[in-house]
Design an enzyme around this catalytic site. Structure first.
Site, PDB file in Angstrom:
ATOM      1  N   SER A 125     -89.219  50.577  26.494  1.00  0.00           N
ATOM      2  CA  SER A 125     -90.558  50.306  26.932  1.00  0.00           C
ATOM      3  C   SER A 125     -91.509  50.657  27.165  1.00  0.00           C
ATOM      4  CB  SER A 125     -89.859  49.973  28.615  1.00  0.00           C
ATOM      5  OG  SER A 125     -91.076  49.893  29.069  1.00  0.00           O
ATOM      6  N   TYR A 150     -87.907  54.106  37.077  1.00  0.00           N
ATOM      7  CA  TYR A 150     -86.944  53.906  36.424  1.00  0.00           C
ATOM      8  C   TYR A 150     -87.962  54.026  34.673  1.00  0.00           C
ATOM      9  CZ  TYR A 150     -86.872  49.469  32.499  1.00  0.00           C
ATOM     10  OH  TYR A 150     -86.925  48.585  31.202  1.00  0.00           O
ATOM     11  N   LYS A 154     -86.367  56.010  31.156  1.00  0.00           N
ATOM     12  CA  LYS A 154     -86.560  55.501  29.288  1.00  0.00           C
ATOM     13  C   LYS A 154     -87.341  57.178  28.924  1.00  0.00           C
ATOM     14  CE  LYS A 154     -85.024  51.361  29.393  1.00  0.00           C
ATOM     15  NZ  LYS A 154     -84.126  50.427  29.001  1.00  0.00           N
TER      16      LYS A 154
HETATM   17  P1  NAD Z   1     -80.758  41.809  31.829  1.00  0.00           P
HETATM   18  O1  NAD Z   1     -80.917  42.472  32.259  1.00  0.00           O
HETATM   19  O2  NAD Z   1     -80.925  40.616  31.506  1.00  0.00           O
HETATM   20  O3  NAD Z   1     -79.122  42.361  30.417  1.00  0.00           O
HETATM   21  C1  NAD Z   1     -79.276  43.940  30.268  1.00  0.00           C
HETATM   22  C2  NAD Z   1     -77.777  43.409  30.544  1.00  0.00           C
HETATM   23  O4  NAD Z   1     -77.334  44.734  30.140  1.00  0.00           O
HETATM   24  C3  NAD Z   1     -76.824  42.598  31.270  1.00  0.00           C
HETATM   25  O5  NAD Z   1     -76.517  41.856  31.295  1.00  0.00           O
HETATM   26  C4  NAD Z   1     -76.596  43.762  32.685  1.00  0.00           C
HETATM   27  O6  NAD Z   1     -75.247  42.778  32.710  1.00  0.00           O
HETATM   28  C5  NAD Z   1     -75.777  44.045  30.959  1.00  0.00           C
HETATM   29  N1  NAD Z   1     -75.316  45.742  31.537  1.00  0.00           N
HETATM   30  C6  NAD Z   1     -75.967  46.991  32.145  1.00  0.00           C
HETATM   31  N2  NAD Z   1     -75.796  47.666  32.939  1.00  0.00           N
HETATM   32  C7  NAD Z   1     -74.577  47.482  32.145  1.00  0.00           C
HETATM   33  C8  NAD Z   1     -73.564  48.443  32.010  1.00  0.00           C
HETATM   34  N3  NAD Z   1     -73.597  49.899  32.494  1.00  0.00           N
HETATM   35  N4  NAD Z   1     -72.459  48.153  31.410  1.00  0.00           N
HETATM   36  C9  NAD Z   1     -72.315  46.964  30.653  1.00  0.00           C
HETATM   37  N5  NAD Z   1     -73.263  46.031  30.792  1.00  0.00           N
HETATM   38  C10 NAD Z   1     -73.989  45.864  31.473  1.00  0.00           C
HETATM   39  O7  NAD Z   1     -81.959  42.855  30.913  1.00  0.00           O
HETATM   40  P2  NAD Z   1     -83.266  42.562  29.488  1.00  0.00           P
HETATM   41  O8  NAD Z   1     -84.631  42.301  29.664  1.00  0.00           O
HETATM   42  O9  NAD Z   1     -82.421  41.659  28.374  1.00  0.00           O
HETATM   43  O10 NAD Z   1     -83.644  43.880  29.104  1.00  0.00           O
HETATM   44  C11 NAD Z   1     -82.352  44.509  28.182  1.00  0.00           C
HETATM   45  C12 NAD Z   1     -83.052  46.346  27.847  1.00  0.00           C
HETATM   46  O11 NAD Z   1     -84.416  45.959  27.861  1.00  0.00           O
HETATM   47  C13 NAD Z   1     -83.023  46.890  29.064  1.00  0.00           C
HETATM   48  O12 NAD Z   1     -82.438  48.545  28.654  1.00  0.00           O
HETATM   49  C14 NAD Z   1     -84.214  47.026  29.193  1.00  0.00           C
HETATM   50  O13 NAD Z   1     -84.289  47.883  30.088  1.00  0.00           O
HETATM   51  C15 NAD Z   1     -85.530  47.130  28.458  1.00  0.00           C
HETATM   52  N6  NAD Z   1     -86.111  46.183  28.364  1.00  0.00           N
HETATM   53  C16 NAD Z   1     -87.025  45.353  29.015  1.00  0.00           C
HETATM   54  C17 NAD Z   1     -87.652  44.921  28.988  1.00  0.00           C
HETATM   55  C18 NAD Z   1     -88.295  43.623  30.015  1.00  0.00           C
HETATM   56  O14 NAD Z   1     -89.445  42.976  30.855  1.00  0.00           O
HETATM   57  N7  NAD Z   1     -87.217  42.499  30.224  1.00  0.00           N
HETATM   58  C19 NAD Z   1     -88.864  45.143  28.714  1.00  0.00           C
HETATM   59  C20 NAD Z   1     -89.200  46.288  28.358  1.00  0.00           C
HETATM   60  C21 NAD Z   1     -87.730  46.742  28.079  1.00  0.00           C
HETATM   61  C1  WQD Z   2     -97.356  40.681  34.400  1.00  0.00           C
HETATM   62  C2  WQD Z   2     -98.466  40.947  35.420  1.00  0.00           C
HETATM   63  C3  WQD Z   2     -98.494  41.166  37.323  1.00  0.00           C
HETATM   64  C4  WQD Z   2     -96.128  38.126  39.401  1.00  0.00           C
HETATM   65  C5  WQD Z   2     -92.653  44.680  33.853  1.00  0.00           C
HETATM   66  C6  WQD Z   2     -92.521  46.258  34.456  1.00  0.00           C
HETATM   67  C7  WQD Z   2     -92.323  46.683  32.784  1.00  0.00           C
HETATM   68  C8  WQD Z   2     -91.288  46.185  31.800  1.00  0.00           C
HETATM   69  C9  WQD Z   2     -92.142  44.647  31.456  1.00  0.00           C
HETATM   70  C10 WQD Z   2     -88.998  46.617  31.352  1.00  0.00           C
HETATM   71  C11 WQD Z   2     -99.164  42.228  36.254  1.00  0.00           C
HETATM   72  C12 WQD Z   2     -99.362  39.728  37.067  1.00  0.00           C
HETATM   73  C13 WQD Z   2     -96.656  39.252  38.308  1.00  0.00           C
HETATM   74  C14 WQD Z   2     -96.820  37.835  40.045  1.00  0.00           C
HETATM   75  C15 WQD Z   2     -98.716  37.906  39.369  1.00  0.00           C
HETATM   76  N1  WQD Z   2     -90.562  46.133  31.640  1.00  0.00           N
HETATM   77  N2  WQD Z   2     -98.141  39.513  38.326  1.00  0.00           N
HETATM   78  N3  WQD Z   2     -97.665  37.572  40.197  1.00  0.00           N
HETATM   79  O1  WQD Z   2     -95.232  44.832  35.432  1.00  0.00           O
HETATM   80  O2  WQD Z   2     -96.491  44.229  33.337  1.00  0.00           O
HETATM   81  O3  WQD Z   2     -94.309  44.510  33.705  1.00  0.00           O
HETATM   82  O4  WQD Z   2     -91.695  44.451  32.859  1.00  0.00           O
HETATM   83  O5  WQD Z   2     -89.539  47.761  31.011  1.00  0.00           O
HETATM   84  O6  WQD Z   2     -91.626  48.367  33.297  1.00  0.00           O
HETATM   85  O7  WQD Z   2     -92.804  46.727  35.244  1.00  0.00           O
HETATM   86  O8  WQD Z   2     -94.684  42.456  34.289  1.00  0.00           O
HETATM   87  O9  WQD Z   2     -94.687  40.190  34.603  1.00  0.00           O
HETATM   88  O10 WQD Z   2     -94.400  41.735  36.915  1.00  0.00           O
HETATM   89  O11 WQD Z   2     -95.924  41.398  35.483  1.00  0.00           O
HETATM   90  O12 WQD Z   2    -100.268  38.180  39.347  1.00  0.00           O
HETATM   91  O13 WQD Z   2     -95.659  36.577  40.798  1.00  0.00           O
HETATM   92  O14 WQD Z   2     -98.478  39.398  36.363  1.00  0.00           O
HETATM   93  O15 WQD Z   2     -99.899  41.718  38.534  1.00  0.00           O
HETATM   94  O16 WQD Z   2    -100.557  42.136  36.042  1.00  0.00           O
HETATM   95  P1  WQD Z   2     -95.805  44.127  34.154  1.00  0.00           P
HETATM   96  P2  WQD Z   2     -94.817  41.767  35.284  1.00  0.00           P
END
Ligand code: NAD
Ligand code: WQD
Length: 338
Positions: A125, A150, A154
Protein backbone atom coordinates in the site's frame (compact mmCIF):
# COMPACT_ATOMS: atom_id res chain seq x y z
CA UNK A 1 -3.67 -23.87 -17.37
CA UNK A 2 -1.56 -22.04 -14.79
CA UNK A 3 -3.19 -22.32 -11.38
CA UNK A 4 -2.82 -19.22 -9.23
CA UNK A 5 -3.67 -19.29 -5.52
CA UNK A 6 -5.52 -16.03 -4.82
CA UNK A 7 -5.76 -15.49 -1.07
CA UNK A 8 -8.49 -12.96 -0.31
CA UNK A 9 -9.87 -13.65 -3.79
CA UNK A 10 -13.45 -13.05 -2.68
CA UNK A 11 -12.59 -9.52 -1.56
CA UNK A 12 -12.80 -6.23 -3.41
CA UNK A 13 -9.50 -6.24 -5.30
CA UNK A 14 -9.10 -10.03 -5.30
CA UNK A 15 -12.44 -10.68 -7.02
CA UNK A 16 -11.66 -8.22 -9.83
CA UNK A 17 -8.24 -9.82 -10.19
CA UNK A 18 -9.82 -13.28 -10.56
CA UNK A 19 -11.79 -11.93 -13.55
CA UNK A 20 -8.62 -10.61 -15.20
CA UNK A 21 -6.65 -13.78 -14.48
CA UNK A 22 -9.32 -15.83 -16.22
CA UNK A 23 -9.41 -13.42 -19.15
CA UNK A 24 -5.64 -13.96 -19.43
CA UNK A 25 -6.06 -17.76 -19.53
CA UNK A 26 -4.98 -18.42 -15.95
CA UNK A 27 -6.93 -20.43 -13.37
CA UNK A 28 -7.50 -18.63 -10.07
CA UNK A 29 -7.99 -20.77 -6.96
CA UNK A 30 -9.52 -18.60 -4.26
CA UNK A 31 -8.46 -19.08 -0.65
CA UNK A 32 -10.76 -16.97 1.51
CA UNK A 33 -12.79 -17.61 4.66
CA UNK A 34 -15.20 -14.80 3.70
CA UNK A 35 -14.53 -12.89 6.93
CA UNK A 36 -14.82 -9.63 5.01
CA UNK A 37 -16.68 -10.70 1.90
CA UNK A 38 -19.91 -12.38 0.92
CA UNK A 39 -21.07 -15.49 -0.85
CA UNK A 40 -22.73 -13.35 -3.55
CA UNK A 41 -19.29 -12.39 -4.90
CA UNK A 42 -18.94 -15.96 -6.13
CA UNK A 43 -22.22 -15.68 -8.02
CA UNK A 44 -21.05 -12.37 -9.51
CA UNK A 45 -17.80 -13.95 -10.65
CA UNK A 46 -19.69 -16.81 -12.26
CA UNK A 47 -21.96 -14.39 -14.14
CA UNK A 48 -18.99 -12.40 -15.47
CA UNK A 49 -16.72 -15.30 -16.41
CA UNK A 50 -19.23 -18.09 -17.11
CA UNK A 51 -17.29 -20.36 -14.75
CA UNK A 52 -17.94 -21.41 -11.17
CA UNK A 53 -15.10 -20.03 -9.06
CA UNK A 54 -12.93 -22.52 -7.21
CA UNK A 55 -12.76 -21.57 -3.54
CA UNK A 56 -11.26 -23.06 -0.39
CA UNK A 57 -12.84 -21.50 2.68
CA UNK A 58 -9.93 -21.58 5.07
CA UNK A 59 -8.04 -19.16 7.25
CA UNK A 60 -4.67 -18.32 5.69
CA UNK A 61 -3.00 -18.37 9.08
CA UNK A 62 -3.93 -22.08 9.38
CA UNK A 63 -0.78 -23.75 8.05
CA UNK A 64 -2.17 -27.31 7.96
CA UNK A 65 -5.24 -26.21 5.99
CA UNK A 66 -3.14 -24.16 3.57
CA UNK A 67 -0.81 -27.09 3.14
CA UNK A 68 -3.73 -29.31 2.10
CA UNK A 69 -4.86 -26.72 -0.44
CA UNK A 70 -1.40 -26.56 -2.02
CA UNK A 71 -1.15 -30.36 -2.07
CA UNK A 72 -4.54 -30.67 -3.78
CA UNK A 73 -4.26 -27.79 -6.25
CA UNK A 74 -0.54 -27.81 -7.16
CA UNK A 75 -0.45 -24.10 -8.01
CA UNK A 76 2.30 -22.40 -10.00
CA UNK A 77 2.08 -19.04 -8.24
CA UNK A 78 0.35 -17.02 -5.53
CA UNK A 79 -1.25 -13.61 -5.19
CA UNK A 80 -1.66 -12.68 -1.54
CA UNK A 81 -4.53 -10.24 -0.90
CA UNK A 82 -5.86 -11.69 2.36
CA UNK A 83 -5.48 -9.14 5.14
CA UNK A 84 -7.49 -6.93 7.46
CA UNK A 85 -7.51 -3.35 6.17
CA UNK A 86 -9.45 -1.00 8.48
CA UNK A 87 -6.98 1.69 9.52
CA UNK A 88 -8.99 2.87 12.57
CA UNK A 89 -9.59 -0.66 13.85
CA UNK A 90 -5.87 -1.36 13.59
CA UNK A 91 -5.20 1.47 16.04
CA UNK A 92 -7.69 0.00 18.52
CA UNK A 93 -6.68 -3.64 18.02
CA UNK A 94 -3.13 -3.77 16.61
CA UNK A 95 -2.57 -7.43 17.50
CA UNK A 96 -5.46 -8.49 15.29
CA UNK A 97 -3.61 -6.80 12.42
CA UNK A 98 -0.14 -8.17 13.18
CA UNK A 99 -1.56 -11.64 13.73
CA UNK A 100 -3.55 -11.77 10.51
CA UNK A 101 -1.55 -9.62 8.09
CA UNK A 102 1.96 -10.58 9.17
CA UNK A 103 0.99 -14.10 10.30
CA UNK A 104 -0.78 -15.04 7.07
CA UNK A 105 2.22 -13.99 4.94
CA UNK A 106 4.67 -15.92 7.15
CA UNK A 107 2.43 -19.01 6.99
CA UNK A 108 1.98 -18.71 3.26
CA UNK A 109 5.73 -18.37 2.60
CA UNK A 110 6.39 -21.53 4.63
CA UNK A 111 3.78 -23.48 2.71
CA UNK A 112 5.04 -22.13 -0.63
CA UNK A 113 8.55 -23.23 0.30
CA UNK A 114 7.37 -26.75 1.25
CA UNK A 115 5.57 -27.10 -2.09
CA UNK A 116 8.30 -25.43 -4.15
CA UNK A 117 6.01 -22.65 -5.30
CA UNK A 118 8.31 -19.72 -5.93
CA UNK A 119 6.30 -16.82 -7.37
CA UNK A 120 4.36 -14.43 -5.15
CA UNK A 121 2.64 -11.12 -5.77
CA UNK A 122 1.93 -9.24 -2.56
CA UNK A 123 -0.62 -6.47 -1.87
CA UNK A 124 1.19 -3.57 -0.31
CA UNK A 125 0.00 0.00 0.00
CA UNK A 126 1.04 3.61 -0.53
CA UNK A 127 0.57 3.90 3.23
CA UNK A 128 4.21 2.71 3.56
CA UNK A 129 5.27 6.17 2.29
CA UNK A 130 3.65 7.85 5.32
CA UNK A 131 3.49 11.63 4.97
CA UNK A 132 5.89 11.92 2.05
CA UNK A 133 6.88 15.34 0.78
CA UNK A 134 8.46 13.72 -2.25
CA UNK A 135 5.59 14.01 -4.77
CA UNK A 136 4.87 12.15 -6.91
CA UNK A 137 6.32 9.33 -4.80
CA UNK A 138 8.63 6.90 -6.55
CA UNK A 139 9.53 3.43 -5.34
CA UNK A 140 12.82 4.96 -4.16
CA UNK A 141 11.08 7.57 -1.98
CA UNK A 142 11.54 7.07 1.75
CA UNK A 143 9.17 4.47 3.14
CA UNK A 144 8.74 2.70 6.45
CA UNK A 145 7.07 5.46 8.50
CA UNK A 146 3.44 4.40 8.32
CA UNK A 147 0.60 6.26 10.02
CA UNK A 148 -1.12 3.25 11.63
CA UNK A 149 -0.54 -0.32 12.83
CA UNK A 150 -2.24 -1.43 9.60
CA UNK A 151 0.36 0.52 7.64
CA UNK A 152 3.16 -1.00 9.69
CA UNK A 153 1.93 -4.51 8.88
CA UNK A 154 2.60 -3.65 5.21
CA UNK A 155 6.05 -2.28 6.11
CA UNK A 156 6.83 -5.50 8.02
CA UNK A 157 5.47 -7.76 5.27
CA UNK A 158 7.59 -5.99 2.65
CA UNK A 159 10.65 -6.48 4.85
CA UNK A 160 9.74 -10.14 5.41
CA UNK A 161 9.66 -10.68 1.66
CA UNK A 162 13.04 -8.97 1.23
CA UNK A 163 14.56 -11.09 4.00
CA UNK A 164 13.11 -14.37 2.77
CA UNK A 165 14.11 -13.54 -0.77
CA UNK A 166 17.69 -12.87 0.38
CA UNK A 167 17.76 -16.28 2.08
CA UNK A 168 15.93 -18.32 -0.55
CA UNK A 169 17.54 -18.30 -3.98
CA UNK A 170 14.33 -19.58 -5.58
CA UNK A 171 11.81 -17.00 -4.35
CA UNK A 172 10.48 -14.49 -6.84
CA UNK A 173 8.42 -11.73 -5.27
CA UNK A 174 6.64 -8.63 -6.46
CA UNK A 175 5.26 -6.13 -3.96
CA UNK A 176 2.57 -3.86 -5.36
CA UNK A 177 1.93 -0.58 -3.59
CA UNK A 178 -1.66 0.35 -4.36
CA UNK A 179 -2.74 3.96 -4.17
CA UNK A 180 -6.52 4.51 -3.71
CA UNK A 181 -8.45 1.68 -5.41
CA UNK A 182 -12.03 2.64 -6.27
CA UNK A 183 -14.80 1.69 -8.70
CA UNK A 184 -16.27 -1.67 -9.55
CA UNK A 185 -16.57 -4.08 -12.44
CA UNK A 186 -18.52 -2.34 -15.24
CA UNK A 187 -20.97 -5.28 -15.32
CA UNK A 188 -22.26 -4.26 -11.88
CA UNK A 189 -21.79 -7.88 -10.71
CA UNK A 190 -18.91 -7.33 -8.29
CA UNK A 191 -17.62 -4.34 -6.33
CA UNK A 192 -16.70 -3.13 -2.88
CA UNK A 193 -18.80 -4.33 0.09
CA UNK A 194 -18.10 -1.97 2.97
CA UNK A 195 -19.45 -3.15 6.31
CA UNK A 196 -21.25 -0.49 8.36
CA UNK A 197 -20.50 3.20 7.85
CA UNK A 198 -17.80 3.48 5.20
CA UNK A 199 -14.52 5.17 6.11
CA UNK A 200 -13.38 5.50 2.54
CA UNK A 201 -14.44 8.38 0.34
CA UNK A 202 -16.04 6.69 -2.66
CA UNK A 203 -18.35 4.24 -0.83
CA UNK A 204 -19.42 7.19 1.33
CA UNK A 205 -20.17 9.23 -1.79
CA UNK A 206 -22.20 6.45 -3.43
CA UNK A 207 -24.16 5.74 -0.24
CA UNK A 208 -24.90 9.46 0.14
CA UNK A 209 -26.06 9.71 -3.47
CA UNK A 210 -28.28 6.67 -2.84
CA UNK A 211 -29.83 8.34 0.22
CA UNK A 212 -28.39 5.80 2.68
CA UNK A 213 -26.31 8.59 4.28
CA UNK A 214 -27.66 12.08 4.72
CA UNK A 215 -24.53 13.92 3.67
CA UNK A 216 -20.83 13.53 3.07
CA UNK A 217 -18.40 15.31 5.34
CA UNK A 218 -15.38 16.59 3.44
CA UNK A 219 -12.56 16.27 5.93
CA UNK A 220 -10.94 19.68 5.69
CA UNK A 221 -10.81 22.45 3.07
CA UNK A 222 -7.84 24.34 4.50
CA UNK A 223 -5.03 22.17 3.13
CA UNK A 224 -2.44 23.80 0.86
CA UNK A 225 -3.99 22.35 -2.33
CA UNK A 226 -5.81 23.94 -5.29
CA UNK A 227 -9.21 23.86 -3.53
CA UNK A 228 -8.14 23.18 0.06
CA UNK A 229 -9.14 19.47 0.15
CA UNK A 230 -6.70 16.54 0.20
CA UNK A 231 -5.22 15.03 -2.94
CA UNK A 232 -5.17 11.29 -3.67
CA UNK A 233 -4.41 9.04 -6.62
CA UNK A 234 -7.68 7.18 -7.28
CA UNK A 235 -7.18 4.08 -9.43
CA UNK A 236 -9.94 2.02 -11.06
CA UNK A 237 -9.99 -1.46 -9.52
CA UNK A 238 -10.11 -3.07 -12.99
CA UNK A 239 -6.86 -1.33 -14.00
CA UNK A 240 -5.39 -2.41 -10.67
CA UNK A 241 -6.51 -6.01 -11.24
CA UNK A 242 -4.81 -6.09 -14.64
CA UNK A 243 -1.52 -5.08 -13.05
CA UNK A 244 -1.52 -8.40 -11.17
CA UNK A 245 -1.61 -10.32 -14.44
CA UNK A 246 1.27 -8.17 -15.72
CA UNK A 247 3.20 -8.82 -12.49
CA UNK A 248 2.77 -12.60 -12.72
CA UNK A 249 3.87 -12.60 -16.36
CA UNK A 250 6.88 -10.47 -15.55
CA UNK A 251 7.85 -12.75 -12.64
CA UNK A 252 7.61 -15.91 -14.71
CA UNK A 253 10.21 -14.49 -17.09
CA UNK A 254 12.72 -13.63 -14.34
CA UNK A 255 15.66 -15.51 -12.96
CA UNK A 256 15.45 -15.91 -9.18
CA UNK A 257 15.98 -14.31 -6.76
CA UNK A 258 13.70 -11.34 -7.45
CA UNK A 259 12.11 -8.99 -4.95
CA UNK A 260 10.79 -5.83 -6.60
CA UNK A 261 8.35 -3.16 -5.53
CA UNK A 262 6.03 -1.24 -7.88
CA UNK A 263 3.69 1.70 -7.44
CA UNK A 264 0.20 1.13 -8.82
CA UNK A 265 -1.60 4.40 -9.34
CA UNK A 266 -2.66 6.63 -12.20
CA UNK A 267 0.03 9.23 -11.59
CA UNK A 268 -2.75 11.84 -11.29
CA UNK A 269 -3.77 13.46 -8.04
CA UNK A 270 -7.37 14.60 -7.52
CA UNK A 271 -8.86 16.52 -4.62
CA UNK A 272 -11.83 15.31 -2.60
CA UNK A 273 -13.96 18.13 -4.02
CA UNK A 274 -12.92 17.22 -7.58
CA UNK A 275 -13.99 13.64 -6.93
CA UNK A 276 -17.37 14.81 -5.64
CA UNK A 277 -17.88 17.12 -8.64
CA UNK A 278 -16.82 14.45 -11.13
CA UNK A 279 -19.21 11.96 -9.51
CA UNK A 280 -22.09 14.44 -9.80
CA UNK A 281 -21.29 15.28 -13.42
CA UNK A 282 -20.79 11.75 -14.73
CA UNK A 283 -23.82 10.31 -12.96
CA UNK A 284 -26.18 13.27 -12.95
CA UNK A 285 -26.85 12.89 -9.20
CA UNK A 286 -26.24 15.28 -6.34
CA UNK A 287 -23.99 14.48 -3.39
CA UNK A 288 -24.97 16.72 -0.47
CA UNK A 289 -21.85 17.58 1.52
CA UNK A 290 -20.56 19.75 4.34
CA UNK A 291 -17.03 20.79 5.12
CA UNK A 292 -15.80 19.32 8.39
CA UNK A 293 -12.53 19.43 10.29
CA UNK A 294 -9.40 17.63 9.10
CA UNK A 295 -9.38 13.87 9.80
CA UNK A 296 -6.50 12.88 12.09
CA UNK A 297 -3.82 10.93 10.26
CA UNK A 298 -4.67 12.23 6.76
CA UNK A 299 -1.76 13.33 4.62
CA UNK A 300 -2.27 16.42 2.47
CA UNK A 301 -1.37 14.80 -0.83
CA UNK A 302 -0.33 11.40 -2.13
CA UNK A 303 0.07 10.34 -5.75
CA UNK A 304 2.28 7.93 -7.62
CA UNK A 305 5.14 8.16 -10.02
CA UNK A 306 4.23 5.23 -12.26
CA UNK A 307 7.32 5.18 -14.47
CA UNK A 308 8.65 1.89 -13.07
CA UNK A 309 5.44 -0.11 -13.45
CA UNK A 310 5.00 1.28 -16.96
CA UNK A 311 8.55 0.59 -18.10
CA UNK A 312 9.20 -2.70 -16.29
CA UNK A 313 5.79 -4.37 -16.12
CA UNK A 314 4.51 -2.79 -19.34
CA UNK A 315 1.33 -1.81 -17.47
CA UNK A 316 -0.50 1.48 -17.31
CA UNK A 317 -3.99 2.60 -16.37
CA UNK A 318 -6.58 2.87 -19.12
CA UNK A 319 -9.61 4.07 -17.17
CA UNK A 320 -10.34 7.54 -15.79
CA UNK A 321 -11.64 8.89 -12.51
CA UNK A 322 -14.97 9.47 -14.26
CA UNK A 323 -15.06 5.81 -15.40
CA UNK A 324 -14.40 4.65 -11.85
CA UNK A 325 -17.06 6.90 -10.34
CA UNK A 326 -19.59 5.82 -12.96
CA UNK A 327 -18.89 2.15 -12.23
CA UNK A 328 -18.99 2.75 -8.47
CA UNK A 329 -22.47 4.30 -8.85
CA UNK A 330 -23.65 1.46 -11.09
CA UNK A 331 -22.50 -0.99 -8.39
CA UNK A 332 -24.20 0.98 -5.62
CA UNK A 333 -27.45 0.86 -7.59
CA UNK A 334 -27.10 -2.89 -8.10
CA UNK A 335 -26.51 -3.30 -4.35
CA UNK A 336 -29.51 -1.13 -3.58
CA UNK A 337 -31.71 -3.61 -5.44
CA UNK A 338 -30.26 -6.35 -3.20
P1 NAD B 1 -11.12 -6.95 1.22
O1 NAD B 1 -11.35 -6.96 2.69
O2 NAD B 1 -12.25 -6.65 0.33
O3 NAD B 1 -10.51 -8.38 0.77
C1 NAD B 1 -9.69 -9.14 1.61
C2 NAD B 1 -10.22 -10.57 1.60
O4 NAD B 1 -9.36 -11.38 2.39
C3 NAD B 1 -11.63 -10.70 2.18
O5 NAD B 1 -12.45 -11.41 1.28
C4 NAD B 1 -11.42 -11.47 3.50
O6 NAD B 1 -12.52 -12.32 3.77
C5 NAD B 1 -10.15 -12.24 3.20
N1 NAD B 1 -9.33 -12.56 4.37
C6 NAD B 1 -8.76 -11.70 5.26
N2 NAD B 1 -8.01 -12.39 6.14
C7 NAD B 1 -8.10 -13.70 5.81
C8 NAD B 1 -7.53 -14.89 6.33
N3 NAD B 1 -6.73 -14.88 7.39
N4 NAD B 1 -7.85 -16.06 5.73
C9 NAD B 1 -8.67 -16.10 4.66
N5 NAD B 1 -9.22 -15.00 4.09
C10 NAD B 1 -8.95 -13.82 4.68
O7 NAD B 1 -9.88 -5.98 0.95
P2 NAD B 1 -9.33 -5.38 -0.43
O8 NAD B 1 -9.69 -3.95 -0.47
O9 NAD B 1 -9.69 -6.26 -1.56
O10 NAD B 1 -7.77 -5.46 -0.14
C11 NAD B 1 -6.98 -6.53 -0.61
C12 NAD B 1 -5.54 -6.29 -0.21
O11 NAD B 1 -5.10 -5.05 -0.74
C13 NAD B 1 -5.30 -6.22 1.30
O12 NAD B 1 -4.06 -6.84 1.58
C14 NAD B 1 -5.24 -4.74 1.56
O13 NAD B 1 -4.47 -4.45 2.70
C15 NAD B 1 -4.55 -4.25 0.29
N6 NAD B 1 -4.82 -2.84 -0.01
C16 NAD B 1 -6.11 -2.40 -0.11
C17 NAD B 1 -6.36 -1.06 -0.39
C18 NAD B 1 -7.77 -0.52 -0.47
O14 NAD B 1 -7.95 0.68 -0.35
N7 NAD B 1 -8.78 -1.36 -0.71
C19 NAD B 1 -5.30 -0.18 -0.59
C20 NAD B 1 -3.98 -0.66 -0.49
C21 NAD B 1 -3.76 -2.01 -0.20
C1 WQD C 1 -9.54 9.70 0.74
C2 WQD C 1 -9.73 11.20 0.95
C3 WQD C 1 -10.16 11.82 3.23
C4 WQD C 1 -14.07 9.97 3.64
C5 WQD C 1 -7.01 4.69 2.85
C6 WQD C 1 -6.00 4.05 3.76
C7 WQD C 1 -4.78 3.66 2.98
C8 WQD C 1 -5.14 2.81 1.77
C9 WQD C 1 -6.22 3.44 0.96
C10 WQD C 1 -5.03 0.48 2.32
C11 WQD C 1 -9.04 11.73 2.21
C12 WQD C 1 -11.34 12.16 2.35
C13 WQD C 1 -12.86 10.40 3.13
C14 WQD C 1 -15.07 10.94 3.95
C15 WQD C 1 -13.58 12.67 3.18
N1 WQD C 1 -5.68 1.54 2.18
N2 WQD C 1 -12.63 11.72 2.90
N3 WQD C 1 -14.78 12.26 3.68
O1 WQD C 1 -7.28 7.68 3.73
O2 WQD C 1 -6.42 8.13 1.37
O3 WQD C 1 -6.44 5.84 2.25
O4 WQD C 1 -7.34 3.78 1.81
O5 WQD C 1 -3.86 0.27 2.23
O6 WQD C 1 -3.94 2.97 3.84
O7 WQD C 1 -5.66 4.98 4.77
O8 WQD C 1 -8.58 6.89 1.68
O9 WQD C 1 -10.92 6.95 0.95
O10 WQD C 1 -10.41 7.11 3.42
O11 WQD C 1 -9.87 9.02 1.95
O12 WQD C 1 -13.38 13.86 2.97
O13 WQD C 1 -16.14 10.61 4.43
O14 WQD C 1 -11.13 11.45 1.16
O15 WQD C 1 -9.96 12.82 4.19
O16 WQD C 1 -8.55 12.99 1.92
P1 WQD C 1 -7.14 7.24 2.34
P2 WQD C 1 -10.02 7.43 2.02
Amino acid sequence: MDKVIVTGGAGFIGSHTCVELMAAGMAPVIVDDLRNSEERVLGGLEKITGKKPVIHRIDCTDQAALDRVFAAEKPGSVIHFAADKAVGESVADPLKYYHNNVGSLATLLRVMHRHRVNDIVFSSSCTVYGDSKDLPVTEASASGQAASPYGYTKVVCEQMLRDVSAADPHLRAVMLRYFNPIGAHPSGQIGELPIGVPNNLVPFITQTAAGIREKLTVHGDDYPTRDGSCIRDYIHVVDLAKAHVAALRWLSGRKAPVCEVFNLGTGQGNTVLEAVRTFEEVNGVKVPYVIGPRRPGDVVAMYADTTKSREVLGWKTELTLADALRDAWHWQQALGKG
